[in-house]
Design a protein around this motif. Structure first.
Motif, PDB file in Angstrom:
ATOM      1  N   GLY A 314       0.635  -1.261  -0.011  1.00  0.00           N
ATOM      2  CA  GLY A 314      -0.018   0.101  -0.004  1.00  0.00           C
ATOM      3  C   GLY A 314       0.891   1.139   0.154  1.00  0.00           C
ATOM      4  O   GLY A 314       0.506   2.197   0.180  1.00  0.00           O
ATOM      5  N   LYS A 315       2.182   1.136   0.016  1.00  0.00           N
ATOM      6  CA  LYS A 315       3.179   2.264  -0.042  1.00  0.00           C
ATOM      7  C   LYS A 315       2.965   3.184   1.028  1.00  0.00           C
ATOM      8  O   LYS A 315       2.274   2.789   2.217  1.00  0.00           O
ATOM      9  CB  LYS A 315       2.750   3.295  -1.206  1.00  0.00           C
ATOM     10  CG  LYS A 315       2.837   2.600  -2.384  1.00  0.00           C
ATOM     11  CD  LYS A 315       2.731   3.377  -3.592  1.00  0.00           C
ATOM     12  CE  LYS A 315       2.896   2.612  -4.924  1.00  0.00           C
ATOM     13  NZ  LYS A 315       2.601   3.470  -6.362  1.00  0.00           N
ATOM     14  N   ASN A 316       4.116   4.255   1.622  1.00  0.00           N
ATOM     15  CA  ASN A 316       3.890   4.923   2.592  1.00  0.00           C
ATOM     16  C   ASN A 316       4.105   4.252   4.027  1.00  0.00           C
ATOM     17  O   ASN A 316       3.374   4.597   4.874  1.00  0.00           O
ATOM     18  CB  ASN A 316       2.773   5.946   2.677  1.00  0.00           C
ATOM     19  CG  ASN A 316       2.887   7.222   3.346  1.00  0.00           C
ATOM     20  OD1 ASN A 316       4.209   7.913   3.082  1.00  0.00           O
ATOM     21  ND2 ASN A 316       2.131   7.588   4.028  1.00  0.00           N
ATOM     22  N   MET A 317       5.156   3.311   3.860  1.00  0.00           N
ATOM     23  CA  MET A 317       5.144   2.372   4.945  1.00  0.00           C
ATOM     24  C   MET A 317       6.524   1.794   5.059  1.00  0.00           C
ATOM     25  O   MET A 317       7.356   1.922   3.851  1.00  0.00           O
ATOM     26  CB  MET A 317       4.102   1.058   5.045  1.00  0.00           C
ATOM     27  CG  MET A 317       4.349   0.275   3.928  1.00  0.00           C
ATOM     28  SD  MET A 317       3.015  -1.115   4.365  1.00  0.00           S
ATOM     29  CE  MET A 317       1.458   0.014   3.966  1.00  0.00           C
ATOM     30  N   ALA A 318       7.019   1.157   6.060  1.00  0.00           N
ATOM     31  CA  ALA A 318       8.303   0.378   6.077  1.00  0.00           C
ATOM     32  C   ALA A 318       8.022  -0.972   6.299  1.00  0.00           C
ATOM     33  O   ALA A 318       7.040  -1.435   7.039  1.00  0.00           O
ATOM     34  CB  ALA A 318       9.262   1.110   7.141  1.00  0.00           C
ATOM     35  N   ARG A 319       8.962  -1.791   5.784  1.00  0.00           N
ATOM     36  CA  ARG A 319       8.831  -3.198   5.847  1.00  0.00           C
ATOM     37  C   ARG A 319      10.384  -3.910   6.202  1.00  0.00           C
ATOM     38  O   ARG A 319      11.210  -3.527   5.437  1.00  0.00           O
ATOM     39  CB  ARG A 319       8.481  -3.880   4.610  1.00  0.00           C
ATOM     40  CG  ARG A 319       6.829  -3.743   4.397  1.00  0.00           C
ATOM     41  CD  ARG A 319       6.134  -4.556   5.566  1.00  0.00           C
ATOM     42  NE  ARG A 319       4.661  -4.282   5.276  1.00  0.00           N
ATOM     43  CZ  ARG A 319       3.684  -3.525   5.819  1.00  0.00           C
ATOM     44  NH1 ARG A 319       4.599  -2.666   6.957  1.00  0.00           N
ATOM     45  NH2 ARG A 319       2.616  -3.687   5.767  1.00  0.00           N
ATOM     46  N   VAL A 320      10.522  -4.841   6.907  1.00  0.00           N
ATOM     47  CA  VAL A 320      11.669  -5.304   7.284  1.00  0.00           C
ATOM     48  C   VAL A 320      11.901  -6.645   6.694  1.00  0.00           C
ATOM     49  O   VAL A 320      10.706  -7.338   6.481  1.00  0.00           O
ATOM     50  CB  VAL A 320      11.818  -5.561   8.771  1.00  0.00           C
ATOM     51  CG1 VAL A 320      13.184  -6.393   9.092  1.00  0.00           C
ATOM     52  CG2 VAL A 320      11.960  -4.145   9.565  1.00  0.00           C
TER      53      VAL A 320
END
Length: 588
Positions: A314-320
């Motif tokens: 969904g964008k505008n986020m961080a993922r590890v």
């Protein structure tokens, strides 16, 4: 001669006192004259210092010329330099004095900054017979231009010209250094790298031009740079709208907080030079070392996988990074190979059609073409799975062309002369190839252009910019109808309705279905239907499944409808035999 006159003016010059070997006076005089001439003509300054006082006892013509260039930076005239202490060249001469007084000190070099100028200095010791110390000899030159050129070359090699941030080369060098200094067995100390990719930047370039895009990137770099400087981490621009961050010796929590601050920096819209406001976001992929890799290539790859997951989420986020992301990437690569093979052999690719009805007459006036794909090993693969793969793999033109040709060919055989609607991928709009593909499909099938409608989303308008509008206008000039699909979701900007005279607005089915139990969804459908009435544009309500929903949308002012109430997507009669074979295999 100039050399002789300079030497004669310099009373106390150490040359006159040096012991000479026994030789003819004329020979000695010639040797001294030649030596002085040589020292005056070499392209570097030469100075001799008294070993006890460190006062200047000799300087050559080049020294005089250099001193004239920097006369405003030292408190002595070039003509008055003889006998002056060398301290005049140093703001804090104590350290330099200790070096010059030490006869045992080996030769050394230094660069001295005098205001804006830079001097390159080399110091050596001159000894006579029996080890007699004649004092230090200084050779020096003005190297300001050279140093500035070196600095410029260094900046070009290590810094991004546009933003002033470190560039990709500097980033890779730092990453290699960080990883080389880590202990793979030490799980208590970890470093992280973060890929930061801007969401919505392409629209700025496409809509307002690259000059405005560059201003936006400069502003973004300043914002990110401020945050990263406070956090004490390394920030680089890798190119385009991609940035990267290296965080040393940090916990997952600390890295997560930093990622949150970077994302929050995009909370408010950016004000463009035109005065317009543009809302952007940032997607971030994070990988840790040593947990996710100890080699730069491995860490880069896994941070990129995490970034992809952030975009897909969904964008505008961080993922590890998670191991399943790697599995997912392998599956996508396999799916891409399968899709390429299916296109190459035209194997088990089908187009189904779902009716669109006129709510007043109940007559089918159009059918939407929907692509379906069956694979022998995986069965029916949903469009939501293979269409994004086609877009990323550069197969979207083949996909759109396949559907266009099939839809035009099939519609030409329909006895009710209904039109056919074809969804066009957002990445196909604005590339300049769409009008040609449509013209070829119409010509091959003989279908009149007025019986073809192209459906595009707002995403296509935003990502394609002015080029997208040119493509759509070229289709309109042919007589092809243009529909705005899924209006009510995403951006839903009235500016898009003003930018192009659409023939139809399609209202997303989620609002129609949720309107039974949610007043806000019902209000959205009603508002969009009334908007269509005002603009004199047909409105198609998607996802209509019950008579109650039909009654409500018709009362709201919708002119057309599509959904299971009127018919499910169905194949053509030509494809029915093959579909029976496929279904029989699955039953077995």
């Amino acid at each position: 001669m100039k050399a002789e006159s300079l030497a004669s003016q310099q009373q106390g010059c150490s040359f006159s006192d040096w012991p000479e070997p026994q030789m003819a006076v004329q020979t000695v005089t010639m040797s001294r004259t030649q030596l002085l001439r040589m020292l005056d003509q070499i392209p570097v300054g030469v100075m001799l210092l008294d070993p006890k006082t460190l006062c200047i006892s000799y300087y050559n013509q080049t020294s005089r010329e250099i001193l004239e260039k920097i006369s405003d930076l030292i408190p002595v005239e070039a003509d008055s330099l003889l006998g002056v202490n060398v301290d005049v060249f140093h703001k804090n001469p104590a350290c330099q004095r200790a070096l010059l007084m030490d006869a045992a000190m080996p030769p050394h070099r230094a660069r001295i900054h005098l205001g804006p100028e830079i001097l390159d200095l080399s110091v050596s010791r001159v000894f006579g017979p029996n080890g007699l110390d004649y004092g230090p000899m200084l050779t020096w030159s003005l190297v300001t231009a050279q140093v500035r050129a070196e600095e410029h070359v260094f900046r070009l090699a290590n810094y991004d010209i546009l933003t002033g941030l470190h560039n990709r080369a500097a980033f890779m060098e730092r990453l290699e250094t960080v990883l080389a200094g880590m202990d793979a067995e030490d799980k208590t100390h970890q470093s992280a790298m973060m890929f930061v990719d801007l969401d919505g930047f392409k629209m700025v370039n496409d809509t307002y031009g690259h000059a405005t895009g560059d201003l936006m990137l400069t502003h973004v770099a300043e914002v990110l740079g401020t945050i990263c400087r406070k956090a004490g981490v390394f920030l680089a621009r890798l190119g385009g709208d991609e940035f990267a961050v290296i965080v040393q010796d940090a916990t997952m929590e600390q890295v997560g907080l930093l990622a949150g601050r970077l994302i929050d920096a995009f909370e408010n819209p950016f004000v463009l030079p035109t005065g317009h406001q543009h809302q952007m976001g940032a997607s971030i992929g994070i990988a840790f070392s040593p947990d996710h890799g100890t080699q730069s290539s491995q860490l880069l790859s896994r941070a990129d996988m995490a970034l992809y997951a952030a975009k897909a989420g969904g964008k505008n986020m961080a993922r590890v990074f998670l191991p399943q992301m790697e599995d997912s990437l392998i599956m996508r690569a396999r799916l891409e190979r399968m899709l390429r093979d299916a296109f190459a052999h035209s194997r088990d690719l089908f187009v189904f059609y779902q009716p669109i009805v006129d709510l007043t007459s109940g007559r089918v006036v159009s059918r939407e073409a929907l692509m379906r794909w069956h694979d022998s090993s995986r069965g029916w693969i949903p469009p939501k799975d293979f269409i994004p793969v086609a877009e990323e793999a550069g197969l979207v033109y083949e996909l759109d062309s396949f559907v266009l040709h099939a839809a035009c060919r099939d519609a030409a055989a329909w006895t009710d002369e209904a039109s056919v609607a074809v969804n066009i991928s957002a990445s196909s709009v604005g590339q300049g190839r769409l009008p040609g593909a449509v013209a070829m499909a119409l010509a091959a099938s003989g279908l009149p252009a007025t019986r073809l409608s192209v459906e595009v989303t707002e995403t296509a308008l935003m990502s394609g910019g002015n080029e997208a509008l040119r493509d759509l206008q070229a289709l309109r000039d042919m007589g092809v109808g243009i529909s705005l699909d899924d209006f009510g979701t995403g951006f839903s900007s009235l500016a898009h309705l003003r930018a192009f005279p659409f023939d139809r607005i399609k209202i997303d089915g989620s609002f129609v279905q949720d309107g039974d139990r949610r007043s806000d969804c019902a209000a959205i459908v009603r508002a969009l239907a009334q908007l269509g009435v005002t603009l004199r544009v047909a409105t198609v309500a998607e996802g209509v499944e019950t008579p109650q929903q039909r009654q409500r949308i018709q009362a709201d002012g919708c002119t057309h409808a599509q959904g299971y109430l009127f018919g499910r997507p169905e194949p053509t009669l030509r494809d029915v035999p093959r579909l029976r074979e496929i279904n029989a295999l699955h039953v077995c």
